[in-house]
Design a protein around this motif. Structure first.
Motif, short mmCIF file in Angstrom:
data_model
loop_
_atom_site.label_atom_id
_atom_site.label_comp_id
_atom_site.label_asym_id
_atom_site.label_seq_id
_atom_site.Cartn_x
_atom_site.Cartn_y
_atom_site.Cartn_z
N THR A 180 0.84 -1.20 0.00
CA THR A 180 0.00 0.00 0.00
C THR A 180 0.87 1.25 0.00
O THR A 180 0.42 2.33 -0.33
CB THR A 180 -0.94 0.05 1.23
OG1 THR A 180 -0.13 0.12 2.41
CG2 THR A 180 -1.84 -1.19 1.29
N GLN A 181 2.15 1.08 0.35
CA GLN A 181 3.07 2.22 0.30
C GLN A 181 3.83 2.30 -1.02
O GLN A 181 4.71 3.13 -1.19
CB GLN A 181 4.05 2.14 1.47
CG GLN A 181 3.35 2.28 2.82
CD GLN A 181 4.35 2.43 3.94
OE1 GLN A 181 5.29 3.22 3.84
NE2 GLN A 181 4.15 1.67 5.01
N ASP A 182 3.51 1.39 -1.92
CA ASP A 182 4.20 1.38 -3.22
C ASP A 182 3.61 2.48 -4.13
O ASP A 182 2.59 3.10 -3.80
CB ASP A 182 4.06 0.00 -3.88
CG ASP A 182 5.16 -0.27 -4.91
OD1 ASP A 182 5.88 0.68 -5.28
OD2 ASP A 182 5.29 -1.44 -5.34
N PHE A 183 4.23 2.68 -5.27
CA PHE A 183 3.88 3.81 -6.17
C PHE A 183 2.38 3.91 -6.45
O PHE A 183 1.79 4.99 -6.39
CB PHE A 183 4.65 3.66 -7.48
CG PHE A 183 4.56 4.87 -8.37
CD1 PHE A 183 5.51 5.88 -8.31
CD2 PHE A 183 3.51 5.00 -9.28
CE1 PHE A 183 5.42 7.01 -9.11
CE2 PHE A 183 3.41 6.13 -10.08
CZ PHE A 183 4.36 7.13 -10.00
N PHE A 184 1.75 2.77 -6.77
CA PHE A 184 0.33 2.80 -7.13
C PHE A 184 -0.58 2.48 -5.94
O PHE A 184 -1.78 2.31 -6.09
CB PHE A 184 0.06 1.81 -8.27
CG PHE A 184 0.81 2.16 -9.54
CD1 PHE A 184 0.40 3.23 -10.34
CD2 PHE A 184 1.93 1.44 -9.93
CE1 PHE A 184 1.10 3.57 -11.48
CE2 PHE A 184 2.63 1.77 -11.08
CZ PHE A 184 2.22 2.84 -11.86
N GLY A 185 0.02 2.35 -4.77
CA GLY A 185 -0.77 2.06 -3.58
C GLY A 185 -1.23 0.62 -3.51
O GLY A 185 -2.06 0.25 -2.69
N ARG A 186 -0.72 -0.20 -4.39
CA ARG A 186 -1.07 -1.62 -4.41
C ARG A 186 -0.10 -2.35 -5.33
O ARG A 186 0.73 -1.72 -5.98
CB ARG A 186 -2.49 -1.80 -4.92
CG ARG A 186 -2.69 -1.16 -6.30
CD ARG A 186 -4.13 -1.08 -6.68
NE ARG A 186 -4.66 -2.43 -6.84
CZ ARG A 186 -5.89 -2.70 -7.24
NH1 ARG A 186 -6.72 -1.72 -7.52
NH2 ARG A 186 -6.31 -3.93 -7.37
N CYS A 187 -0.20 -3.66 -5.39
CA CYS A 187 0.68 -4.43 -6.27
C CYS A 187 0.39 -4.07 -7.73
O CYS A 187 -0.77 -3.98 -8.13
CB CYS A 187 0.45 -5.92 -6.08
SG CYS A 187 0.95 -6.51 -4.47
N ALA A 188 1.44 -3.90 -8.50
CA ALA A 188 1.27 -3.61 -9.92
C ALA A 188 2.26 -4.45 -10.71
O ALA A 188 3.29 -4.89 -10.19
CB ALA A 188 1.50 -2.13 -10.19
#
Ligand code: 4AD
Ligand code: MG
Length: 463
Positions: free
Chosen positions: A195-203
């Motif tokens: 959730t802290q990744d660029f898109f707020g989720r797995c991409a």
């Protein structure tokens, strides 16, 4: 004076013209009579243009007599009818500018046979060989033909995203896209906190544009997407790439039969265009790679593809008397040996297999009334096997939901895809053609790594 391509300079109608030709030297031969023959190639066609360089040229001794394979030149001169064999024209040079030399000690492409394995290690230079020049032109022709076909049929070209958060094929073979620090990712307990990744989720990188392009088919009717797709499957075969190009048409109000008809017309159009537009390159493939390629394509554009239900194919394979390495059993996917038997031995033409077991196909394929099979179709061709995979889509909300659950997919991740079935759902269908598999089939090239400019395969992404 006109800059012209080697292809144009080679044509008889150029005789008498003053031209400028630019390209790379393939060979130089010196005549005792005091001049040199240069073979220049610029990639516009397979053939070279022969250039006659007289000793009276000011840089004859200093530069021209040092020209070797790989050197780059601009040639100004007049096109003449050639007395020599194998070409109808030649250029008598008035001026030759040498742009770049290529040291014969180190330049890897000397005039001898190089294996395709070796050429993969110099993928930055292999476009300068006859084979890869021919592949470039055929691949370009196929791409143009794909666009022409769909444009003429009234399809809209849709640019679907490369980065995605859903797994279209449900096979879990996706490359992750992340900007998290691999050495120190944020954690929620033991797990990485995406959730802290660029898109707020797995991409991920997309395995197919289908799910997105379906949204447009269900609004504007007939559409196609054509772009790179990515699969992190660890298969080191001559037919798999980790990055390949796929064209995916999607049509509202098409059932599976409409789609098979479209796929057959589409492939024949591509083959016809290549035969008509790349005759010299196809001759080359027939001479050097596979003597049957032209006959095969000519026969296919005249013939009808065989259409065969999966269940019937199983019966045919069982009754074939062939000693297959993998036994045939209903419910199992076919192996290359089974596909080859059908296309090369039994029918000797492309075969469209349809109505596969539900258990071996993705969630989005429409369930048949028998409850066991889905409205899938694969187009198989001799030697290469599957070049097209497609289906009629499941347009019934409840059935689709059930299929997702059955395949362990979280419907919440696909809420927007399910919405297409909640609001104005329509029967619709589509398929994907692997561009490289198509080029491989057309040219007879044995390895898919040799029909894409820079192949990406497990352990290999250098160039
Ligand atoms: O059968 P596939 O997986 O179908 C789909 O992706 C569907 N979503 C297409 C659709 O209905 N819109 O892949 C389609 C085609 C195959 O038939 C094959 O030609 C090619 O893509 N392909 C590959 N080509 C090279 N390397 C790979 N790893 C490939 N995987 C599939
Ligand atoms: Mg498939």
């Amino acid at each position: 004076m006109q800059k012209v391509s080697v292809a144009l300079a080679r044509r008889p109608e150029s005789i008498g013209q003053e031209v400028i030709v630019q390209g790379w030297i393939r060979t130089r031969r010196d005549s005792k009579a005091g001049f040199s023959f240069l073979e220049v190639n610029d990639g516009s066609c397979l053939g070279n243009i022969q250039v006659i360089a007289e000793a009276t040229l000011p840089n004859y001794e200093s530069q021209i007599k040092r020209l070797s394979a790989g050197c780059s030149v601009t040639v100004e001169g007049v096109v003449h009818q050639s007395p020599g064999k194998g070409q109808s024209t030649e250029i008598r040079a008035r001026r030759i500018v040498v742009h770049g030399e290529a040291d014969t000690e180190t330049y890897p492409l000397q005039k001898k046979h190089h294996s395709f394995e070796f050429l993969r290690t110099i993928a930055h230079l292999r476009p300068r060989t006859n084979t890869f020049g021919a592949i470039c032109r055929v691949r370009n022709c196929v791409s143009r033909s794909i666009h022409n076909f769909f444009q003429e049929e009234g399809f809209l070209y849709i640019h679907t995203p490369i980065i995605t958060t859903s797994d279209c094929e449900g096979a879990g073979q996706m490359f992750r896209v992340t900007t998290l620090d691999p050495a120190n990712p944020p954690k929620l307990g033991q797990e990485v906190d995406y959730t802290q990744d660029f898109f707020g989720r797995c991409a991920y990188l997309t395995v197919s544009g289908q799910l997105d392009v379906e949204c447009f088919a269900c609004a504007v009717g007939k559409v196609y997407t054509f772009g790179p797709t990515f699969r992190a499957e660890n298969s080191n075969t001559s037919r798999h790439l980790a990055e390949f190009w796929m064209v995916e048409p999607e049509m509202a109000f098409f059932d599976l039969t409409d789609t098979m008809d479209l796929a057959e017309r589409f492939l024949k159009r591509i083959f016809r265009d290549v035969l008509a537009q790349c005759p010299e390159d196809m001759q080359f493939f027939a001479q050097r790679i596979d003597p049957t390629v032209i006959d095969t394509l000519e026969r296919i554009v005249q013939s009808q593809f065989v259409r065969l239900a999966y269940t019937e194919a199983v019966e045919i394979l069982k009754a074939s008397g062939e000693a297959f390495e993998f036994p045939v059993a209903w419910g199992h996917d076919f192996q290359a040996e089974h596909e080859r038997y059908l296309t090369e031995k039994r029918f000797r033409c492309p075969v469209i297999l349809y109505d596969y077991p539900r258990t071996i196909k993705p969630f989005y394929m429409r369930l048949n009334d028998d409850g066991r099979t889905v409205r899938a179709m694969d187009v198989l061709v001799p030697k290469v096997g599957e070049i097209i995979g497609g289906s009629q889509r499941e347009e019934r909300y409840d059935v689709l939901l059930e299929r997702m659950n059955e395949q362990g997919l979280d419907p919440d991740d696909y809420w927007w895809y399910l919405d297409l079935r909640r609001y104005g759902t329509v029967p619709h269908s589509g398929f994907g053609l692997g561009l490289e598999r198509a080029v491989q089939f057309i040219t007879g090239m044995g390895n898919i790594r040799d029909v894409i400019p820079f192949p990406r395969t497990p352990g290999s992404a250098e160039f």
